[in-house]
Design a protein around this motif. Structure first.
Motif: not given
Length: 433
Positions: A217-230, A241-251, A391-394
């Motif tokens: 969700q975050i990546a779809s609305n922000s960077s547009g990708y997760t583990y690899f850029d375009t 975006d990945v780090r934000t999701a990681w920190d929320l998950t570990t919390q 918005s899709p993710c790459y």
């Protein structure tokens, strides 16, 4: 994903859809050109349940020389991807039609010659039948090769257990539930309240499911990708975006809100049946899995609410035809049929897979559809609303492998094998390998 036996309220809609499919096939049958008259069997490889059973029957009635066999039903996606990669690489073993998940099809785009170019079979005329970004995901980067036709998209929501919420003193009405969590931080805060009052069940099913829901969700609305850029450069360490999701998950893990059942595993399915968790990150296609695995005894106990942070997309597949198929023409024709507008409406009514066809998304049968298993939730309205503007993710070619390492790292935190920092460093190291 088959929850049909729990959806008696869909009978009328399904009947109407059946009429539509019948009328479409007879009036403007898109597959006549695929008939050679030869008696053949077409093998369709899928993972999970795609809801094609009735469509297969109708197709075989229209084309008595064709028998359709489906393989892979209920197969885990990771196992499926591993086997499919071997079959495609070796040039034998794959079905005549192969379903590929959105983050999986990209790994084959470097060798499109192993698949039939659907443009060579007049598929270009179908472009208006798919969301523009979904169509592009099925193409190679240069747009010259159409590898797959889109099946569904994964509009986001949260599925939750009303009875467990009530037991914890939380609201159960889907609108009031959505008001609890305008953000993911609010979602975690709601989980703390749940955990303070409820001792038998955890708030979420798994760290992996929570993470994937949040990062997509975050990546779809922000960077547009997760583990690899375009540019296909590894971005695991640099994408905030990945780090934000990681920190929320570990919390969430540190607060002991997770049941720790890796998504869609046998352990997870048992947890569903035994009411061991109260919420599931829920793209449209997950509703069918829940209904099929949780069983009739939980019908009416589940509901669907808006996800924190608004919309987003996670999931969705494509139908491809490997070059190794001995019946390419007939396979392409069947793939067109299974991804037509009426077929996509039929699938949504049965297993909840949200159409990638804009006409289907706006069809009254979709928009008005309610899911009896999920407390008559207006799933058509919830999932279709805004789907045309998703918005899709790459995804880079090695996305699936890195995603697996991230999921393994998160699970290692849940099981107490690593600290959050150790797991993050391990994921970075293995992602770079």
């Amino acid at each position: 994903m088959d929850g049909r036996q729990y959806r008696r309220g869909l009978i009328a809609a399904a009947a109407a859809i059946g009429v539509l499919v019948s009328m479409s096939a007879c009036a403007d049958d898109p597959v006549i050109d695929g008939d050679s008259g030869e008696q053949i069997t077409l093998v369709v490889d899928v993972y999970g349940k795609f809801g094609y059973e009735d469509l297969y029957k109708r197709y075989m009635q229209l084309h008595p020389n064709i028998k359709i066999t489906e393989r892979g039903t209920d197969t885990d996606l990771s196992d499926y991807n591993e086997q499919m990669a071997k079959w495609i690489a070796s040039g034998s073993g794959a079905g005549d039609i192969v379903a590929l998940e959105e983050s999986t099809i990209v790994q084959f785009k470097s060798s499109p010659e192993r698949f039939v170019n659907l443009y060579d079979h007049s598929a270009g005329s179908l472009e208006q039948n798919f969301l523009s970004w979904k169509w592009k995901q099925g193409q190679t980067a240069d747009g010259k090769y159409l590898m797959g036709l889109g099946t569904d998209v994964g509009s986001m929501a949260i599925c939750y257990r009303k009875d467990l919420f009530a037991r914890a003193g939380l609201p159960t009405d889907r609108e009031k539930v959505a008001e609890l969590w305008p953000t993911w931080q609010d979602f975690i805060a709601t989980g703390k309240k749940f955990a303070a009052a409820e001792r038998k069940a955890k708030f979420v099913d798994a760290a992996t499911n929570f993470f994937n829901t949040v990062v997509m969700q975050i990546a779809s609305n922000s960077s547009g990708y997760t583990y690899f850029d375009t540019y296909n450069k590894l971005a695991l360490e640099t994408n905030q975006d990945v780090r934000t999701a990681w920190d929320l998950t570990t919390q969430m893990i540190e607060l002991d809100l997770s049941a720790g059942f890796p998504s869609f595993t046998d352990e997870w399915k048992a947890g569903l049946k035994q009411s061991q968790f109260a919420t599931v990150g829920c793209p449209a296609w997950v509703t069918g899995i829940i209904a099929g695995e949780a069983g009739a005894g939980q019908a009416g106990k589940w509901d669907v609410a808006r996800a924190p942070g608004g919309g987003g997309n996670w999931g969705g597949s494509f139908l491809t035809v490997p070059k190794q198929s001995k019946h390419q023409k007939e396979a392409v024709a069947l793939a067109k049929y299974l991804t037509d507008v009426e077929a996509q409406i039929s699938v949504f009514s049965k297993v909840g897979n949200l159409p990638s066809n804009p006409r289907a998304l706006q069809d009254p049968l979709i928009v008005s559809l309610k899911n009896e298993y999920f407390s008559n939730a207006p799933t058509g309205e919830i999932f279709a609303a805004g789907a045309t503007s998703l918005s899709p993710c790459y995804f880079g070619p090695n996305n699936a492998a890195v995603r697996t390492e991230v999921e393994n790292a998160l699970h290692s935190i849940e099981t107490g094998k690593r600290t959050a920092d150790e797991a993050w460093q391990d994921a970075l190291a293995k992602g770079k390998a």
